[in-house]
Design an enzyme around this catalytic site. Structure first.
Site, PDB file in Angstrom:
ATOM      1  N   GLU A 257      44.918 -10.234 -17.441  1.00  0.00           N
ATOM      2  CA  GLU A 257      46.312  -9.454 -15.966  1.00  0.00           C
ATOM      3  C   GLU A 257      47.726 -10.255 -15.913  1.00  0.00           C
ATOM      4  OE1 GLU A 257      46.643  -9.438 -11.528  1.00  0.00           O
ATOM      5  OE2 GLU A 257      44.028  -9.308 -12.109  1.00  0.00           O
ATOM      6  N   CYS A 296      49.458 -10.062  -7.626  1.00  0.00           N
ATOM      7  CA  CYS A 296      49.830  -8.911  -8.323  1.00  0.00           C
ATOM      8  C   CYS A 296      50.160  -6.867  -8.051  1.00  0.00           C
ATOM      9  CB  CYS A 296      48.784  -9.892  -9.543  1.00  0.00           C
ATOM     10  SG  CYS A 296      46.589  -9.086  -8.840  1.00  0.00           S
TER      11      CYS A 296
END
Length: 520
Positions: A257, A296
């Site tokens: 990620e 994020c």
């Protein structure tokens, strides 16, 4: 000298052989604790996790491992207050922001405990129905999922030291894979403390959970073919991991990620002051300020019809003006600090890059901090940028400033809006705001291929939706392209990373003897 936190590896607590790296209070500038992993026998740590922790986990059924997760939840709940204290001191977060990390972690563990219990007392999972391999059904193929016989290595980012561990560990442990976590150094204290509490409670088999706090040097070298590595962090570091021989030669399974320039999109026809317009404004401000924009999934680009650009700038700026920034110990402070002065320098550098191509619409940098010294604290007020030519301002589609920063961008029509959302080259999430269900559905399908999650907000879900940036264990977390190409959570789909799919070809009698759960 501050305390040197021990690592838990090879079934025992061990201090690194070096002086350690100091962890700091990002608001007060005081030293807290030290971490160090120098001199650890990593080969021993990985072998112990695989052979001892892994064997014990795989000997248990899914229901039994789910009970272990439920026991971990109780341990974490018992020590919850101490985690909040650490988060305030080491991450500079206000209580509500700490809750996103800490309570979000506990909630996710609890969900996997429930889902795992429903899998029953089995040690392998059925993957579809058996199919015959010839004209007669006397020889069939049954796909199944079995736990991988390796270790799950987590290399985590600094922004979620609690949730970042447990959202990965919950499906890994439920799957029967032991975990070694390497938290980001800057905020490693909370991860280390949680692991310490769980290990000392004895609710997991020895070797099922390890923590290495310090340098990551040598960790990838210790990976073997049946291991898994899951990384959260920058695209640059992700590239280094992907190029490592463990991945390229030993085919270690890898989940990534990485950076993500997520967007929020107000659909055409929504006038200033409409419910959808107000919902966008509210969510943008929340996403810019929760954890000081260090998520994020935070909104980085705000896409609005050109005719409401000025109104959106004014509305967002007005709400940002009410955000108080400073010491999270002060109850009047709405937004705390970044995690370090180094991160503050990175945000300032990124802002300088974007300001060469965008206008500052709201600048919270010059407002006084509350109970914090600007020469010491890693605090920065929220900054809203704007670029009237969204196509020409290429850096706003390329550069993610990991802090309380977002850019407002106008679009001409729906096709233009969709193309701008896709300019992120793959994102974790986009959120859509509007009241026309058909238009929203069309747009959701159009952007789904470039986003891991599409969050659609209409007036009727104003009080019910989970939030643009909130990662719920029921939905996938991950995204294509520059977002890393990974896929975490999503209910029991998360178990796929830690299982091996295999096809057993045999007679129906042999397949029945596999002991797989009955088809749903």
């Amino acid at each position: 000298m501050t305390e040197l936190l021990p690592n838990f590896a090879a079934g025992r607590w061990q201090h690194g052989a070096g002086p350690g790296t100091e962890l700091w209070d990002p608001v007060l500038g005081t030293a807290l604790v030290r971490v160090d992993a120098a001199g650890l026998d990593l080969a021993e740590a990985f072998a112990f996790a695989r052979d001892t922790g892994g064997a014990a986990l795989r000997a248990a059924t899914y229901r039994e491992r789910a009970a272990m997760l439920a026991a971990v939840v109780k341990v974490l709940q018992t020590h919850r207050d101490s985690y909040y204290e650490i988060a305030t001191a080491n991450a500079g977060t206000v209580k509500n922001d700490s809750a996103v990390d800490i309570d979000g972690a506990i909630f996710t563990l609890g969900q996997y405990a429930k889902w795992g219990d429903a899998l029953g007392d089995v040690r392998a999972l059925r993957d579809g129905d058996a199919v015959k391999l010839g004209k007669e059904p006397v020889f069939q193929s049954q796909h199944l999922q079995v736990p991988r016989q390796g270790v799950a290595l987590f290399i985590n980012a600094f922004n979620f030291p609690a949730w970042g561990l447990w959202e990965k560990a919950a499906p890994a442990l439920l799957s029967g894979m032991p975990v070694i976590v390497k938290p980001a150094t800057a905020t490693a204290w909370l991860t280390q403390r949680m692991v310490r509490d769980v290990v000392e409670a004895g609710v997991l088999p020895v070797g099922a959970l390890s923590v290495i706090a310090g340098s990551s040097a040598g960790l990838l070298d210790s990976l073997q073919p049946f291991d898994v590595v899951s990384f959260t962090g920058s695209a640059e570091t992700a590239g280094i991991i992907r190029a490592h021989p463990a991945i390229t030669h030993r085919s270690v399974r890898c989940g990534i990620e990485a950076d993500s320039l997520n967007s929020a999109l107000l659909l055409p026809g929504e006038a200033p002051g409409s419910e959808a317009f107000n919902l966008l404004v509210r969510e943008v401000v929340r996403e810019m300020t929760v954890k000081s924009g260090q998520k994020c999934t935070a909104i980085r680009r705000i896409l609005v019809p050109a005719e409401v650009y000025d109104a959106a700038a004014e509305a967002i700026g007005a709400k940002l003006a009410g955000i108080t920034v400073g010491n999270p110990r002060n109850d009047s402070v709405r937004m705390g600090s970044l995690v370090s002065r180094a991160q503050l320098a990175s945000v300032r550098e990124g802002l300088a890059t974007l300001q060469a191509h965008a206008t500052v619409l709201h600048d919270g940098r010059d407002r006084p901090l509350m109970d914090a010294d600007p020469a010491v604290a890693a605090c920065i007020g929220p900054v809203l940028l704007g670029a009237r030519d969204a196509d020409a301002a290429q850096p706003v589609h390329d550069v993610e400033v990991f802090g309380p920063v977002a850019t407002l961008l106008p679009y001409h029509d729906s096709a233009h809006a969709i193309s701008l959302a896709q300019r992120g080259q793959g994102s974790l999430v986009t959120s859509l705001y509007g009241s026309d269900e058909t238009a929203l559905a069309h747009t959701a399908l159009a952007v789904a291929a470039s986003h891991g999650r599409v969050h659609v907000v209409t007036p009727d879900v104003a009080q019910a939706h989970s939030g643009h940036g909130n990662v719920m264990p029921m939905s996938q977390h991950g995204g294509p392209g520059r977002a890393g190409g990974g896929a975490e959570l999503g209910g029991l789909r998360a178990l796929d990373l830690y299982h091996q799919r295999s096809a057993v070809q045999a007679s129906p009698a042999v397949l029945a003897a596999l002991g797989l759960p009955d088809p749903a």
